[in-house]
Scaffold this motif. Structure first.
Motif, PDB file in Angstrom:
ATOM      1  N   THR A  28      -6.995 -67.806  51.063  1.00 40.50           N
ATOM      2  CA  THR A  28      -6.314 -66.601  51.531  1.00 40.50           C
ATOM      3  C   THR A  28      -5.085 -66.994  52.314  1.00 40.50           C
ATOM      4  O   THR A  28      -5.175 -67.757  53.283  1.00 40.50           O
ATOM      5  CB  THR A  28      -7.251 -65.749  52.411  1.00 40.50           C
ATOM      6  N   ASP A  30      -1.877 -66.169  54.747  1.00 41.76           N
ATOM      7  CA  ASP A  30      -1.301 -65.287  55.756  1.00 41.76           C
ATOM      8  C   ASP A  30       0.208 -65.364  55.543  1.00 41.76           C
ATOM      9  O   ASP A  30       0.832 -66.377  55.862  1.00 41.76           O
ATOM     10  CB  ASP A  30      -1.676 -65.751  57.158  1.00 41.76           C
ATOM     11  N   ARG A  32       2.635 -63.942  57.009  1.00 41.37           N
ATOM     12  CA  ARG A  32       3.443 -64.019  58.234  1.00 41.37           C
ATOM     13  C   ARG A  32       3.661 -65.464  58.667  1.00 41.37           C
ATOM     14  O   ARG A  32       4.751 -65.849  59.054  1.00 41.37           O
ATOM     15  CB  ARG A  32       2.786 -63.236  59.355  1.00 41.37           C
ATOM     16  N   ALA A  37      -4.928 -68.933  55.714  1.00 38.97           N
ATOM     17  CA  ALA A  37      -5.691 -68.394  56.845  1.00 38.97           C
ATOM     18  C   ALA A  37      -7.156 -68.795  56.765  1.00 38.97           C
ATOM     19  O   ALA A  37      -7.775 -69.086  57.778  1.00 38.97           O
ATOM     20  CB  ALA A  37      -5.572 -66.873  56.882  1.00 38.97           C
ATOM     21  N   PRO A  80      -6.738 -62.106  57.227  1.00 37.85           N
ATOM     22  CA  PRO A  80      -5.996 -61.134  56.422  1.00 37.85           C
ATOM     23  C   PRO A  80      -6.801 -60.761  55.176  1.00 37.85           C
ATOM     24  O   PRO A  80      -7.652 -61.524  54.719  1.00 37.85           O
ATOM     25  CB  PRO A  80      -4.715 -61.871  56.026  1.00 37.85           C
TER      26      PRO A  80
END
Length: 140
Positions: A28, A30, A32, A37, A80
């Motif tokens: 997964t 992230d 940002r 993540a 997330p």
């Protein structure tokens, strides 16, 4: 560097007891932080379904080693929402299509996304802006 496709299916084991937790089903991202993540696990009936990246000790060609059973339920841990990047279309921030994601290179020590590989050319990971159910969005 390591590719997402190389990490898929790797066994995940604990460093302290060499206990198997499952296999890497997905990574997964992230968007940002432009990094991984968490690891999503399969085949882990008595354990949680995800492991936070900061619990990862090492990622090798044969296995992923985590500190301990530092696994958490992704619905309650602040991870997330998982959006699959591989195979999804890529759009620039201006809406121009840039093919689909064929693979993603990441730094196995930090989880930082380094490169998105497409049929139209490589995109540096620092251009990643967003990841949704429709597309991966990158800076032009």
């Amino acid at each position: 560097m390591m590719l997402f496709t190389q990490a898929m299916g790797l066994p995940v084991i604990t460093a302290d007891e060499a206990e198997p937790l499952g296999r890497v089903e997905a990574l997964t991202i992230d968007a940002r932080s432009r990094s991984i993540a968490c690891l999503r696990l399969s085949g882990a009936p008595k354990h949680a379904t995800a492991v936070a990246w900061n619990a990862v000790e090492a990622v090798g060609r044969d296995a992923v080693i985590v500190r301990s059973r530092t696994a958490a339920d992704p619905g309650q841990s602040g991870f997330p929402v998982h959006r699959e990047a591989l195979g999804h279309r890529i759009l620039t921030e201006h809406g121009a299509a840039h093919g689909t994601v064929k693979d993603i290179a990441f730094d196995p020590a930090t989880g930082e996304v380094r490169t998105l590989y497409t049929a139209f050319g490589d995109i540096p990971g620092d251009r990643l802006l967003g990841l949704g159910s429709y597309a991966v969005v990158v800076g032009a």
